[in-house]
Design a protein around this motif. Structure first.
Motif, PDB file in Angstrom:
ATOM      1  N   ILE B 189      32.823  36.641  45.783  1.00 38.05           N
ATOM      2  CA  ILE B 189      34.231  36.311  45.987  1.00 38.05           C
ATOM      3  C   ILE B 189      35.008  36.469  44.695  1.00 38.05           C
ATOM      4  O   ILE B 189      34.561  36.024  43.633  1.00 38.05           O
ATOM      5  CB  ILE B 189      34.375  34.859  46.506  1.00 38.05           C
ATOM      6  CG1 ILE B 189      33.754  34.744  47.900  1.00 38.05           C
ATOM      7  CG2 ILE B 189      35.825  34.419  46.522  1.00 38.05           C
ATOM      8  CD1 ILE B 189      33.764  33.332  48.468  1.00 38.05           C
ATOM      9  N   LEU B 190      36.152  37.126  44.818  1.00 37.36           N
ATOM     10  CA  LEU B 190      37.069  37.213  43.688  1.00 37.36           C
ATOM     11  C   LEU B 190      38.268  36.343  44.016  1.00 37.36           C
ATOM     12  O   LEU B 190      38.991  36.602  44.976  1.00 37.36           O
ATOM     13  CB  LEU B 190      37.490  38.675  43.471  1.00 37.36           C
ATOM     14  CG  LEU B 190      38.454  38.937  42.318  1.00 37.36           C
ATOM     15  CD1 LEU B 190      37.925  38.392  41.006  1.00 37.36           C
ATOM     16  CD2 LEU B 190      38.733  40.432  42.189  1.00 37.36           C
ATOM     17  N   ASN B 191      38.466  35.293  43.234  1.00 36.46           N
ATOM     18  CA  ASN B 191      39.462  34.274  43.574  1.00 36.46           C
ATOM     19  C   ASN B 191      40.687  34.339  42.663  1.00 36.46           C
ATOM     20  O   ASN B 191      40.574  34.128  41.459  1.00 36.46           O
ATOM     21  CB  ASN B 191      38.816  32.887  43.474  1.00 36.46           C
ATOM     22  CG  ASN B 191      39.794  31.787  43.805  1.00 36.46           C
ATOM     23  OD1 ASN B 191      40.727  31.981  44.579  1.00 36.46           O
ATOM     24  ND2 ASN B 191      39.573  30.630  43.215  1.00 36.46           N
ATOM     25  N   PHE B 192      41.840  34.597  43.246  1.00 33.78           N
ATOM     26  CA  PHE B 192      43.081  34.613  42.487  1.00 33.78           C
ATOM     27  C   PHE B 192      43.842  33.299  42.590  1.00 33.78           C
ATOM     28  O   PHE B 192      44.859  33.120  41.939  1.00 33.78           O
ATOM     29  CB  PHE B 192      43.983  35.763  42.954  1.00 33.78           C
ATOM     30  CG  PHE B 192      43.546  37.107  42.482  1.00 33.78           C
ATOM     31  CD1 PHE B 192      43.990  37.603  41.273  1.00 33.78           C
ATOM     32  CD2 PHE B 192      42.663  37.864  43.227  1.00 33.78           C
ATOM     33  CE1 PHE B 192      43.577  38.848  40.825  1.00 33.78           C
ATOM     34  CE2 PHE B 192      42.241  39.109  42.780  1.00 33.78           C
ATOM     35  CZ  PHE B 192      42.694  39.602  41.579  1.00 33.78           C
ATOM     36  N   PRO B 194      44.648  29.520  41.880  1.00 32.91           N
ATOM     37  CA  PRO B 194      44.360  28.627  40.761  1.00 32.91           C
ATOM     38  C   PRO B 194      43.731  27.318  41.207  1.00 32.91           C
ATOM     39  O   PRO B 194      44.396  26.290  41.278  1.00 32.91           O
ATOM     40  CB  PRO B 194      45.728  28.397  40.122  1.00 32.91           C
ATOM     41  CG  PRO B 194      46.712  28.642  41.206  1.00 32.91           C
ATOM     42  CD  PRO B 194      46.091  29.628  42.144  1.00 32.91           C
ATOM     43  N   CYS B 195      42.467  27.368  41.529  1.00 32.34           N
ATOM     44  CA  CYS B 195      41.740  26.163  41.922  1.00 32.34           C
ATOM     45  C   CYS B 195      40.253  26.426  41.816  1.00 32.34           C
ATOM     46  O   CYS B 195      39.829  27.566  41.697  1.00 32.34           O
ATOM     47  CB  CYS B 195      42.102  25.769  43.344  1.00 32.34           C
ATOM     48  SG  CYS B 195      41.593  27.002  44.554  1.00 32.34           S
ATOM     49  N   VAL B 196      39.483  25.384  41.868  1.00 30.50           N
ATOM     50  CA  VAL B 196      38.030  25.507  41.788  1.00 30.50           C
ATOM     51  C   VAL B 196      37.459  25.635  43.187  1.00 30.50           C
ATOM     52  O   VAL B 196      37.811  24.849  44.067  1.00 30.50           O
ATOM     53  CB  VAL B 196      37.417  24.280  41.093  1.00 30.50           C
ATOM     54  CG1 VAL B 196      35.908  24.352  41.101  1.00 30.50           C
ATOM     55  CG2 VAL B 196      37.947  24.170  39.678  1.00 30.50           C
ATOM     56  N   LEU B 197      36.610  26.594  43.404  1.00 37.40           N
ATOM     57  CA  LEU B 197      35.960  26.752  44.697  1.00 37.40           C
ATOM     58  C   LEU B 197      34.534  26.246  44.608  1.00 37.40           C
ATOM     59  O   LEU B 197      33.861  26.452  43.599  1.00 37.40           O
ATOM     60  CB  LEU B 197      35.923  28.226  45.101  1.00 37.40           C
ATOM     61  CG  LEU B 197      37.256  28.916  45.345  1.00 37.40           C
ATOM     62  CD1 LEU B 197      37.020  30.354  45.789  1.00 37.40           C
ATOM     63  CD2 LEU B 197      38.058  28.162  46.383  1.00 37.40           C
ATOM     64  N   VAL B 199      30.940  26.693  46.400  1.00 31.90           N
ATOM     65  CA  VAL B 199      30.229  27.598  47.301  1.00 31.90           C
ATOM     66  C   VAL B 199      28.731  27.407  47.134  1.00 31.90           C
ATOM     67  O   VAL B 199      28.289  26.839  46.131  1.00 31.90           O
ATOM     68  CB  VAL B 199      30.580  29.066  46.990  1.00 31.90           C
ATOM     69  CG1 VAL B 199      32.053  29.338  47.241  1.00 31.90           C
ATOM     70  CG2 VAL B 199      30.217  29.404  45.552  1.00 31.90           C
ATOM     71  N   PRO B 200      27.956  27.881  48.101  1.00 30.74           N
ATOM     72  CA  PRO B 200      26.497  27.787  47.970  1.00 30.74           C
ATOM     73  C   PRO B 200      26.031  28.555  46.739  1.00 30.74           C
ATOM     74  O   PRO B 200      26.718  29.470  46.278  1.00 30.74           O
ATOM     75  CB  PRO B 200      25.992  28.474  49.244  1.00 30.74           C
ATOM     76  CG  PRO B 200      27.132  28.485  50.186  1.00 30.74           C
ATOM     77  CD  PRO B 200      28.374  28.470  49.373  1.00 30.74           C
ATOM     78  N   VAL B 203      26.072  32.450  46.277  1.00 27.80           N
ATOM     79  CA  VAL B 203      27.346  33.173  46.304  1.00 27.80           C
ATOM     80  C   VAL B 203      27.948  33.207  44.905  1.00 27.80           C
ATOM     81  O   VAL B 203      27.993  32.193  44.220  1.00 27.80           O
ATOM     82  CB  VAL B 203      28.336  32.499  47.276  1.00 27.80           C
ATOM     83  CG1 VAL B 203      29.699  33.185  47.219  1.00 27.80           C
ATOM     84  CG2 VAL B 203      27.778  32.515  48.687  1.00 27.80           C
ATOM     85  N   ASP B 204      28.378  34.394  44.490  1.00 24.99           N
ATOM     86  CA  ASP B 204      29.002  34.543  43.175  1.00 24.99           C
ATOM     87  C   ASP B 204      30.514  34.469  43.307  1.00 24.99           C
ATOM     88  O   ASP B 204      31.098  35.091  44.182  1.00 24.99           O
ATOM     89  CB  ASP B 204      28.629  35.896  42.561  1.00 24.99           C
ATOM     90  CG  ASP B 204      27.191  35.901  42.063  1.00 24.99           C
ATOM     91  OD1 ASP B 204      26.897  35.054  41.210  1.00 24.99           O
ATOM     92  OD2 ASP B 204      26.395  36.730  42.530  1.00 24.99           O
ATOM     93  N   VAL B 205      31.110  33.694  42.428  1.00 25.28           N
ATOM     94  CA  VAL B 205      32.568  33.592  42.408  1.00 25.28           C
ATOM     95  C   VAL B 205      33.074  34.010  41.037  1.00 25.28           C
ATOM     96  O   VAL B 205      32.565  33.553  40.017  1.00 25.28           O
ATOM     97  CB  VAL B 205      33.038  32.153  42.699  1.00 25.28           C
ATOM     98  CG1 VAL B 205      34.552  32.053  42.553  1.00 25.28           C
ATOM     99  CG2 VAL B 205      32.607  31.723  44.081  1.00 25.28           C
ATOM    100  N   ARG B 206      34.046  34.878  41.017  1.00 21.85           N
ATOM    101  CA  ARG B 206      34.760  35.157  39.778  1.00 21.85           C
ATOM    102  C   ARG B 206      36.203  34.787  39.990  1.00 21.85           C
ATOM    103  O   ARG B 206      36.729  34.887  41.092  1.00 21.85           O
ATOM    104  CB  ARG B 206      34.644  36.623  39.371  1.00 21.85           C
ATOM    105  CG  ARG B 206      33.248  36.989  38.910  1.00 21.85           C
ATOM    106  CD  ARG B 206      33.228  38.348  38.271  1.00 21.85           C
ATOM    107  NE  ARG B 206      33.927  38.389  37.013  1.00 21.85           N
ATOM    108  CZ  ARG B 206      33.398  38.006  35.855  1.00 21.85           C
ATOM    109  NH1 ARG B 206      32.162  37.577  35.814  1.00 21.85           N
ATOM    110  NH2 ARG B 206      34.095  38.064  34.756  1.00 21.85           N
ATOM    111  N   LYS B 207      36.837  34.350  38.916  1.00 25.90           N
ATOM    112  CA  LYS B 207      38.181  33.842  39.061  1.00 25.90           C
ATOM    113  C   LYS B 207      39.133  34.573  38.131  1.00 25.90           C
ATOM    114  O   LYS B 207      38.794  34.867  36.988  1.00 25.90           O
ATOM    115  CB  LYS B 207      38.175  32.354  38.708  1.00 25.90           C
ATOM    116  CG  LYS B 207      39.469  31.671  39.016  1.00 25.90           C
ATOM    117  CD  LYS B 207      39.318  30.201  38.789  1.00 25.90           C
ATOM    118  CE  LYS B 207      40.627  29.636  38.296  1.00 25.90           C
ATOM    119  NZ  LYS B 207      40.431  28.307  37.735  1.00 25.90           N
TER     120      LYS B 207
END
Lengths: 246, 246
Positions: B189-192, B194-197, B199-200, B203-207
């Motif tokens: 997931i690429l998150n634009f 402005p908050c903290v996600l 996830v399991p 799962v990779d998250v980049r912000k």
DNA sequence: AGGCGCTTGTGAAGGCGTGCACAAATCGCG
DNA sequence: CGCGATTTGTGCACGCCTTCACAAGCGCCT
């Protein structure tokens, strides 16, 4: 540390110098803490524990305490941090109380969106000018601001003291624009064009490349895919938020 | 290292395992190298020295050599690196040869711009679906794709195997969207927002937070301003490009 | 064929950042 | 007034990353 701190202007408390030489990694996290603090303040919280704030900001609590300790002691043992006080302190350190003027160059696809992005105004920045090299776009009004030609940059910079320039042009024009911004006295640049800028050493450049972020995720996808095909199976995979800086 | 490498499929050369456990910092720079290499290839270069490529990518040459050495030896001493070969190798490592499917959730101000961003398609990604929760936006056509309602996510994910999800919604909706993406089998997931996600772990998250980038620049402005007011004067100030990651 | 210059690949050292674990400090309650 | 619960601030050790410096390898020229 030292006693008696409430009262004096932030950052000039008593013994603590205004610029304690913060580690770069800490600086990159301060905005995150600030966002979490604003959220808490709206919810009516007076104080927060490091554990609570760390959870809200998505980091380790020990890291948070160390980060905050770098900018002086603004917590109370046994109680936590005073939310309002900490907000003031971080905003002062980040220079957000100066309501810096930002100009945006390149009103294309992305630039258009940035010009209308509400998050800038709400977090301490004033977008004061939009520029483009395309005369057809000059005069177009976006979010209450009319687009000016790039040749007016020096003039506008003279009127309004512009602190930060945002480049959202195609990569081929980015270096020329950067040179123009530097010539106009801008010393901080946020670059959305996928290219390397060369600037004088006193100018700071930060880069945001959307495709690079996807490519990094793609790598992890590739890695995960090749791991699940192996005996070990899915092991972990980072778990928490990765910063986008470094 | 090992001899005879040309010929076989990239990454499976001979002794080198497909995933040499690259350091995270190296991974973050590979896309930058790749961009520089494409640029060089278009200019007709057959080979590049580490010095040349490092300059084009805005990094130290020693760092570049170490980075490349991690993915096997693809250079020739006394000559440099074969541009075409290196492009193939990096694209393979990053998994760009799989032309991953990307979906975008949130067709607001920013999402609209992202949907039309040409840089995605040109760098190995296919935007295959746009979603929004607002029924008024459903059906709108952007860049040849029509916006669908977020409730269709699971269905679309079943048809096209979606590798990466991009979140460009307001922060209040971001967590719900993230949960939906995860439920649909998306693992990056690429998150634009402005908050903290949360996830399991697999799962990779980049912000990417545009305001945070500005705030970091603001800090450096503040620092520079307070330095010029002191005896030392302007000393340096980083000099070259800072990565946005870390 | 031999030597010379150029470039890669890497060992080692140093610096930075993270996380643990604990001492110091503060509040509230009996 | 003293004690215990709670939470901050930090010394320390570990690991990652960067940078230097140089040996090993390759091609070209004579």
């Amino acid at each position: 540390m030292s006693q008696q701190r409430h009262g004096s202007t932030p950052g000039e408390a008593d013994g603590v110098p205004a610029f304690p030489d913060l580690p770069e990694a800490t600086i990159a996290r301060l905005p995150e803490y600030l966002r979490a603090l604003h959220h808490l303040a709206e919810a009516g919280a007076e104080t927060v524990s490091s554990e609570g704030l760390a959870a809200a900001a998505g980091v380790n609590s020990a890291k948070l305490r160390k980060d905050l300790s770098h900018l002086g002691s603004y917590g109370t043992r046994g109680v936590g941090y005073d939310v309002a006080l900490l907000v003031d302190q971080i905003e002062y350190i980040l220079g957000l109380d100066e309501n810096r003027a930002v100009c945006l160059v390149g009103v294309g696809n992305l630039g258009h969106a940035l010009a209308g992005y509400a998050g800038f105004a709400s977090r301490g920045f004033r977008v004061v000018a939009l520029f483009d090299a395309d005369r057809k776009k000059v005069g177009e009004v976006i979010n209450g601001l009319s687009v000016r030609h790039i040749d007016d940059l020096a003039q506008v910079a003279a009127e309004e003291s512009i602190a930060i320039g945002v480049i959202a042009t195609p990569p081929a024009s980015a270096q020329v624009v950067a040179d123009g911004l530097v010539a106009a006295g801008v010393t901080s640049i946020l670059n959305f064009a996928p290219c390397v800028l060369s600037v004088p050493p006193n100018v700071d450049v930060r880069k945001v490349d959307l495709a690079i972020e996807l490519q990094i995720l793609s790598f992890h996808e590739h890695r995960k895919a090749s791991l699940t095909a192996l005996p070990g199976g899915v092991v972990d995979g980072a778990g928490d938020q990765e910063a986008v800086g470094s």
